[in-house]
Design a protein around this motif. Sequence first.
Motif, PDB file in Angstrom:
ATOM      1  N   MET A   1      35.746  36.875  32.275  1.00  0.00           N
ATOM      2  CA  MET A   1      35.698  38.232  32.839  1.00  0.00           C
ATOM      3  C   MET A   1      37.099  38.834  32.832  1.00  0.00           C
ATOM      4  O   MET A   1      38.092  38.110  32.952  1.00  0.00           O
ATOM      5  N   GLU A  27      37.190  41.896  34.664  1.00  0.00           N
ATOM      6  CA  GLU A  27      37.018  42.656  35.897  1.00  0.00           C
ATOM      7  C   GLU A  27      36.152  41.843  36.842  1.00  0.00           C
ATOM      8  O   GLU A  27      35.306  41.059  36.418  1.00  0.00           O
ATOM      9  N   CYS A  28      36.349  42.057  38.129  1.00  0.00           N
ATOM     10  CA  CYS A  28      35.587  41.327  39.136  1.00  0.00           C
ATOM     11  C   CYS A  28      34.875  42.300  40.067  1.00  0.00           C
ATOM     12  O   CYS A  28      35.313  43.449  40.237  1.00  0.00           O
ATOM     13  N   PRO A  29      33.786  41.864  40.706  1.00  0.00           N
ATOM     14  CA  PRO A  29      33.018  42.755  41.572  1.00  0.00           C
ATOM     15  C   PRO A  29      33.547  42.874  42.993  1.00  0.00           C
ATOM     16  O   PRO A  29      33.007  43.641  43.783  1.00  0.00           O
ATOM     17  N   GLY A  30      34.589  42.127  43.341  1.00  0.00           N
ATOM     18  CA  GLY A  30      35.104  42.164  44.708  1.00  0.00           C
ATOM     19  C   GLY A  30      35.557  43.550  45.126  1.00  0.00           C
ATOM     20  O   GLY A  30      36.034  44.354  44.314  1.00  0.00           O
ATOM     21  N   GLU A  31      35.417  43.833  46.418  1.00  0.00           N
ATOM     22  CA  GLU A  31      35.763  45.151  46.947  1.00  0.00           C
ATOM     23  C   GLU A  31      37.226  45.501  46.683  1.00  0.00           C
ATOM     24  O   GLU A  31      37.577  46.655  46.438  1.00  0.00           O
ATOM     25  N   ALA A  82      39.130  43.927  44.307  1.00  0.00           N
ATOM     26  CA  ALA A  82      39.438  43.177  43.084  1.00  0.00           C
ATOM     27  C   ALA A  82      40.622  43.768  42.341  1.00  0.00           C
ATOM     28  O   ALA A  82      40.779  44.995  42.253  1.00  0.00           O
ATOM     29  N   CYS A  96      38.633  38.384  43.480  1.00  0.00           N
ATOM     30  CA  CYS A  96      37.436  38.542  42.654  1.00  0.00           C
ATOM     31  C   CYS A  96      36.139  38.551  43.461  1.00  0.00           C
ATOM     32  O   CYS A  96      35.252  39.369  43.229  1.00  0.00           O
ATOM     33  N   PHE A  97      36.026  37.602  44.383  1.00  0.00           N
ATOM     34  CA  PHE A  97      34.784  37.437  45.126  1.00  0.00           C
ATOM     35  C   PHE A  97      35.079  37.250  46.604  1.00  0.00           C
ATOM     36  O   PHE A  97      36.178  36.834  46.988  1.00  0.00           O
ATOM     37  N   GLU A 144      31.447  33.482  48.698  1.00  0.00           N
ATOM     38  CA  GLU A 144      30.973  33.244  47.336  1.00  0.00           C
ATOM     39  C   GLU A 144      31.837  32.251  46.577  1.00  0.00           C
ATOM     40  O   GLU A 144      31.424  31.725  45.540  1.00  0.00           O
TER      41      GLU A 144
END
Length: 237
Positions: free
Chosen positions: A127, A129-133, A135, A190-191, A195
């Motif tokens: 990846m 990019e990460c989905p973390g708020e 990130a 990232c998470f 998670e």
Amino acid sequence: MGGKEAMRRAPHPRVGGRRHRRLLAGGLCLLTSALVACTDPAGSPPSPSVPAGSPEASSPEASETVTSSPSPSSPGSSAPPSNIPADPEASVDESGHVTKLPGEGAELLSGDGSVAARVTVYDTEVMTECPGEFAEPPQHGSYVVVDVAVAATDALGEGNLLLVGPAMWTIVGPDGAVQRDMETTAAWTCFATEERLPYTVAPGESVRGRLVLDTTTTTGQLVYSPNGGEGWSWPLD
């Protein structure tokens, strides 16, 4: 932190191949350094410390690619292994790591040969990019996100913790270069905490989470090698 207790109770890996049989016969304990003790021999609580590989213990800027073999454990960190038979069916790569496929687990053995823990890599994903708020982009080019499960049994030993954080992992590229020190501040964005794979696993505990590695190398072999020597590898490509 109860180093003597950890050395007495440290599990040994189930390994195979001629090279591993020689190592076992030579008295090399591969996973003593993967354990830390929760209490000292007197039973009093230990002073606060930072687990190896935690954000507080590692430099955000550090990322090192080397072509030499990992250094051995520090003097005094090994304990003689018990007489554990090698698995003749195991496949061993050129670096001495037991090769696994996604979904296959690496078994760590206690001194009497009982399974103390099992580490299983289910999947890996590259990846940028990460989905973390909160990130952040990777500092070294890419993230390798690993779906890992760890199950520890009582054979791990009371007061012992198995180390499974980012510092215990490396990536060996197609050219043989070893990527280590892949933990960065960016990777930790990232998470969410719930998670992520925790740093340590206690006896009787089973966990599953994402291990995020900030790396320049995204192909080759992912290696879990707690003492910096021979361990287990899973394919990245």
